[in-house]
Design a protein around this motif. Structure first.
Motif, PDB file in Angstrom:
ATOM      1  N   TYR A 119     117.266 -89.766 -57.669  1.00 36.08           N
ATOM      2  CA  TYR A 119     116.926 -90.416 -56.468  1.00 36.08           C
ATOM      3  C   TYR A 119     118.167 -90.567 -55.777  1.00 36.08           C
ATOM      4  O   TYR A 119     118.157 -90.175 -54.501  1.00 36.08           O
ATOM      5  CB  TYR A 119     116.331 -92.108 -56.563  1.00 36.08           C
ATOM      6  CG  TYR A 119     115.573 -92.434 -55.548  1.00 36.08           C
ATOM      7  CD1 TYR A 119     114.012 -92.563 -55.596  1.00 36.08           C
ATOM      8  CD2 TYR A 119     116.250 -92.969 -54.581  1.00 36.08           C
ATOM      9  CE1 TYR A 119     113.414 -93.199 -54.560  1.00 36.08           C
ATOM     10  CE2 TYR A 119     115.324 -93.668 -53.501  1.00 36.08           C
ATOM     11  CZ  TYR A 119     114.128 -93.471 -53.607  1.00 36.08           C
ATOM     12  OH  TYR A 119     113.151 -94.376 -52.489  1.00 36.08           O
ATOM     13  N   VAL A 120     119.347 -91.187 -56.171  1.00 32.88           N
ATOM     14  CA  VAL A 120     120.650 -91.464 -55.573  1.00 32.88           C
ATOM     15  C   VAL A 120     121.172 -90.115 -55.059  1.00 32.88           C
ATOM     16  O   VAL A 120     121.564 -89.956 -54.097  1.00 32.88           O
ATOM     17  CB  VAL A 120     121.638 -92.294 -56.264  1.00 32.88           C
ATOM     18  CG1 VAL A 120     122.864 -92.429 -55.655  1.00 32.88           C
ATOM     19  CG2 VAL A 120     120.965 -93.585 -56.553  1.00 32.88           C
ATOM     20  N   ASP A 121     120.938 -88.981 -55.909  1.00 34.98           N
ATOM     21  CA  ASP A 121     121.672 -87.788 -55.521  1.00 34.98           C
ATOM     22  C   ASP A 121     121.044 -86.951 -54.254  1.00 34.98           C
ATOM     23  O   ASP A 121     121.577 -86.856 -53.661  1.00 34.98           O
ATOM     24  CB  ASP A 121     121.179 -86.650 -56.793  1.00 34.98           C
ATOM     25  CG  ASP A 121     122.095 -86.947 -57.928  1.00 34.98           C
ATOM     26  OD1 ASP A 121     123.066 -87.457 -57.728  1.00 34.98           O
ATOM     27  OD2 ASP A 121     121.851 -86.152 -58.978  1.00 34.98           O
ATOM     28  N   ILE A 122     119.572 -87.139 -54.169  1.00 35.83           N
ATOM     29  CA  ILE A 122     118.696 -86.751 -52.983  1.00 35.83           C
ATOM     30  C   ILE A 122     119.203 -87.603 -51.870  1.00 35.83           C
ATOM     31  O   ILE A 122     119.327 -87.164 -50.788  1.00 35.83           O
ATOM     32  CB  ILE A 122     117.274 -86.791 -53.424  1.00 35.83           C
ATOM     33  CG1 ILE A 122     117.087 -85.884 -54.466  1.00 35.83           C
ATOM     34  CG2 ILE A 122     116.454 -86.434 -52.159  1.00 35.83           C
ATOM     35  CD1 ILE A 122     115.648 -85.778 -54.902  1.00 35.83           C
ATOM     36  N   VAL A 123     119.196 -88.791 -52.006  1.00 33.09           N
ATOM     37  CA  VAL A 123     119.642 -89.608 -50.726  1.00 33.09           C
ATOM     38  C   VAL A 123     120.937 -89.489 -50.277  1.00 33.09           C
ATOM     39  O   VAL A 123     121.058 -89.269 -49.115  1.00 33.09           O
ATOM     40  CB  VAL A 123     119.424 -91.389 -51.161  1.00 33.09           C
ATOM     41  CG1 VAL A 123     120.074 -91.972 -50.112  1.00 33.09           C
ATOM     42  CG2 VAL A 123     118.122 -91.551 -51.541  1.00 33.09           C
ATOM     43  N   ARG A 124     121.846 -89.083 -51.060  1.00 32.57           N
ATOM     44  CA  ARG A 124     123.267 -88.820 -50.778  1.00 32.57           C
ATOM     45  C   ARG A 124     123.281 -87.366 -50.070  1.00 32.57           C
ATOM     46  O   ARG A 124     124.046 -87.210 -49.024  1.00 32.57           O
ATOM     47  CB  ARG A 124     124.372 -89.037 -51.879  1.00 32.57           C
ATOM     48  CG  ARG A 124     124.664 -90.427 -52.450  1.00 32.57           C
ATOM     49  CD  ARG A 124     125.707 -90.326 -53.374  1.00 32.57           C
ATOM     50  NE  ARG A 124     125.913 -91.396 -54.020  1.00 32.57           N
ATOM     51  CZ  ARG A 124     126.483 -92.545 -53.464  1.00 32.57           C
ATOM     52  NH1 ARG A 124     126.986 -92.646 -52.237  1.00 32.57           N
ATOM     53  NH2 ARG A 124     126.655 -93.592 -54.268  1.00 32.57           N
ATOM     54  N   ALA A 125     122.508 -86.550 -50.522  1.00 33.79           N
ATOM     55  CA  ALA A 125     122.545 -85.155 -50.133  1.00 33.79           C
ATOM     56  C   ALA A 125     121.828 -85.177 -48.355  1.00 33.79           C
ATOM     57  O   ALA A 125     122.397 -84.533 -47.851  1.00 33.79           O
ATOM     58  CB  ALA A 125     121.740 -84.296 -51.011  1.00 33.79           C
ATOM     59  N   VAL A 126     120.863 -85.892 -48.435  1.00 37.18           N
ATOM     60  CA  VAL A 126     120.198 -86.106 -46.950  1.00 37.18           C
ATOM     61  C   VAL A 126     121.109 -86.503 -46.091  1.00 37.18           C
ATOM     62  O   VAL A 126     121.337 -86.228 -44.915  1.00 37.18           O
ATOM     63  CB  VAL A 126     118.969 -86.883 -47.211  1.00 37.18           C
ATOM     64  CG1 VAL A 126     118.499 -87.084 -45.656  1.00 37.18           C
ATOM     65  CG2 VAL A 126     117.822 -86.245 -48.062  1.00 37.18           C
ATOM     66  N   ILE A 127     121.874 -87.811 -46.570  1.00 38.69           N
ATOM     67  CA  ILE A 127     122.603 -88.393 -45.728  1.00 38.69           C
ATOM     68  C   ILE A 127     123.967 -87.470 -45.263  1.00 38.69           C
ATOM     69  O   ILE A 127     124.341 -87.650 -44.144  1.00 38.69           O
ATOM     70  CB  ILE A 127     123.069 -89.701 -46.183  1.00 38.69           C
ATOM     71  CG1 ILE A 127     121.963 -90.683 -46.184  1.00 38.69           C
ATOM     72  CG2 ILE A 127     124.191 -90.432 -45.230  1.00 38.69           C
ATOM     73  CD1 ILE A 127     122.211 -92.124 -46.794  1.00 38.69           C
ATOM     74  N   ALA A 128     124.464 -87.008 -46.086  1.00 36.73           N
ATOM     75  CA  ALA A 128     125.594 -86.214 -45.941  1.00 36.73           C
ATOM     76  C   ALA A 128     125.027 -84.993 -44.975  1.00 36.73           C
ATOM     77  O   ALA A 128     126.108 -84.393 -44.200  1.00 36.73           O
ATOM     78  CB  ALA A 128     126.109 -85.487 -47.244  1.00 36.73           C
ATOM     79  N   ARG A 129     124.053 -84.261 -44.878  1.00 37.27           N
ATOM     80  CA  ARG A 129     123.598 -83.337 -44.143  1.00 37.27           C
ATOM     81  C   ARG A 129     124.318 -82.197 -44.134  1.00 37.27           C
ATOM     82  O   ARG A 129     124.854 -81.489 -43.056  1.00 37.27           O
ATOM     83  CB  ARG A 129     123.543 -83.897 -42.692  1.00 37.27           C
ATOM     84  CG  ARG A 129     122.457 -82.986 -41.800  1.00 37.27           C
ATOM     85  CD  ARG A 129     122.166 -83.609 -40.551  1.00 37.27           C
ATOM     86  NE  ARG A 129     121.551 -83.055 -39.670  1.00 37.27           N
ATOM     87  CZ  ARG A 129     121.936 -81.803 -38.941  1.00 37.27           C
ATOM     88  NH1 ARG A 129     123.213 -81.329 -39.018  1.00 37.27           N
ATOM     89  NH2 ARG A 129     121.173 -81.146 -38.264  1.00 37.27           N
ATOM     90  N   GLU A 130     124.952 -81.789 -45.434  1.00 36.23           N
ATOM     91  CA  GLU A 130     125.713 -80.343 -45.439  1.00 36.23           C
ATOM     92  C   GLU A 130     125.083 -79.078 -45.467  1.00 36.23           C
ATOM     93  O   GLU A 130     125.566 -78.140 -45.017  1.00 36.23           O
ATOM     94  CB  GLU A 130     126.699 -80.647 -46.681  1.00 36.23           C
ATOM     95  CG  GLU A 130     127.861 -81.818 -46.497  1.00 36.23           C
ATOM     96  CD  GLU A 130     128.328 -81.897 -47.811  1.00 36.23           C
ATOM     97  OE1 GLU A 130     128.265 -81.512 -48.919  1.00 36.23           O
ATOM     98  OE2 GLU A 130     129.313 -82.552 -47.710  1.00 36.23           O
TER      99      GLU A 130
END
Length: 343
Positions: A119-130
């Motif tokens: 869950y945290v992996d995905i949230v961080r990926a969305v926020i980073a928007r790389e």
């Protein structure tokens, strides 16, 4: 040690006077405002509503339940509130328990640690928007591997105000606490006691040792605890005010054998008391369960007594891993007293 204000859970209807308490907390120099959710009101709407009336307080969810939202929905909320607040949002997440996850959300509870990590992996990926988000985990997969077959990796249309938004994990079990140390920016404990400080420092250290890449155990890792505070010169009366709260969580929040709050208290050395409180509470003898809460337990996990006693007790808390104490009280005098003790 900093202080924040926690508005707590809503019961049958919205609480009154919160706007004034939030304004007072900001005026007094408190660091943050926090909201909660269980299976009634949600944490996000009140935080946005009350937070819109603030300028400096950090705005945190304590907590958003992971089962209530997909990881991408949570990330969207975090991005949105971070923009609206000018970079003051803090994302507090938690797995909740099986009664709520399976009974209210209709989702499986097993493997909460693995589910939290994904869950945290995905949230961080969305926020980073790389890049467009793709994820192939055991619990979450993006795009969905089925359905119409038309799903494709997507990237948030909203650009982040900050590439990283602080993520704090609510955790009570030793493995969960270690996970917070490994993957999060902070930990939200429940029923913390200064006597347990060494134990929890070691659990967090286990997690810190597992951090990889740039995510090191930085000095700004936060530990925010919502400790009950009762300002009353009559110590016994103050203790009696907190006994029902502790009996509820130890005796009634979760099934027998699956009450994580009770487990925390048992690890403090109150195993026999926990057993008695649970048995009484679950049998419907709530008044007896309340009476069975030891005075020592109340003073372990709360600040209770007159101003001088609370000042003395705060000294012990200030030596612990706790970085912020969250005050949850409807009396503005309590907030003002705490502010005086902050100086």
């Amino acid at each position: 040690m900093k202080f924040g204000y926690h508005s707590g859970y809503w019961s049958a209807k919205p609480p009154t006077g919160v706007e004034g308490l939030v304004a007072e907390a900001e005026r007094l120099g408190f660091d943050s405002l926090w909201t909660a959710e269980a299976y009634g009101s949600d944490a996000v709407a009140p935080l946005a509503w009350w937070g819109a009336r603030t300028e400096r307080l950090r705005l945190g969810t304590g907590i958003m339940q992971m089962s209530a939202r997909t990881p991408t929905a949570t990330a969207m909320t975090a991005l949105t509130l971070d923009h609206l607040s000018g970079g003051r949002f803090v994302l507090g997440l938690g797995a909740s328990g099986p009664q709520v996850v399976e009974g209210w959300y209709g989702l499986p509870y097993p493997k909460p640690l693995a589910r939290t990590r994904e869950y945290v992996d995905i949230v961080r990926a969305v926020i980073a928007r790389e890049r467009p988000v793709e994820y192939a985990g055991e619990h979450y997969r993006l795009p969905f591997p089925g359905g119409t077959g038309l799903g494709k990796p997507l990237k948030s249309t909203l650009h982040p105000l900050r590439r990283e938004i602080p993520i704090l994990l609510a955790a009570e079990g030793p493995k969960n606490v270690a996970l917070a140390g490994e993957i999060a920016d902070g930990w939200l404990p429940f029923f913390f006691s200064p006597r347990s400080d060494a134990y929890y420092r070691e659990r967090l250290a286990e997690g810190f040792r597992k951090r990889s890449g740039e995510r090191s155990p930085a000095a700004d890792f936060e530990v925010l605890v919502s400790a009950p505070i009762v300002l009353d010169d009559d110590l016994e009366r103050g203790i009696d005010k907190l006994r029902p709260l502790i009996a509820l969580y130890v005796g009634g929040m979760g099934a027998k054998g699956a009450n994580f709050h009770a487990d925390v208290v048992a690890r403090m050395g109150y195993e026999a008391d926990v057993e008695k409180i649970q048995n009484l509470y679950l049998a419907g003898h709530k008044k007896d369960a309340v009476a069975a809460v030891p005075a020592a337990l109340v003073q372990d996990v709360a600040l209770v007594g007159g101003k001088d006693k609370i000042r003395d007790d705060l000294a012990a808390w200030d030596e612990t891993v706790v970085t912020t104490m969250l005050v949850r009280d409807e009396d503005p005098r309590v907030l003002r007293t705490i502010a005086e003790l902050m100086d």
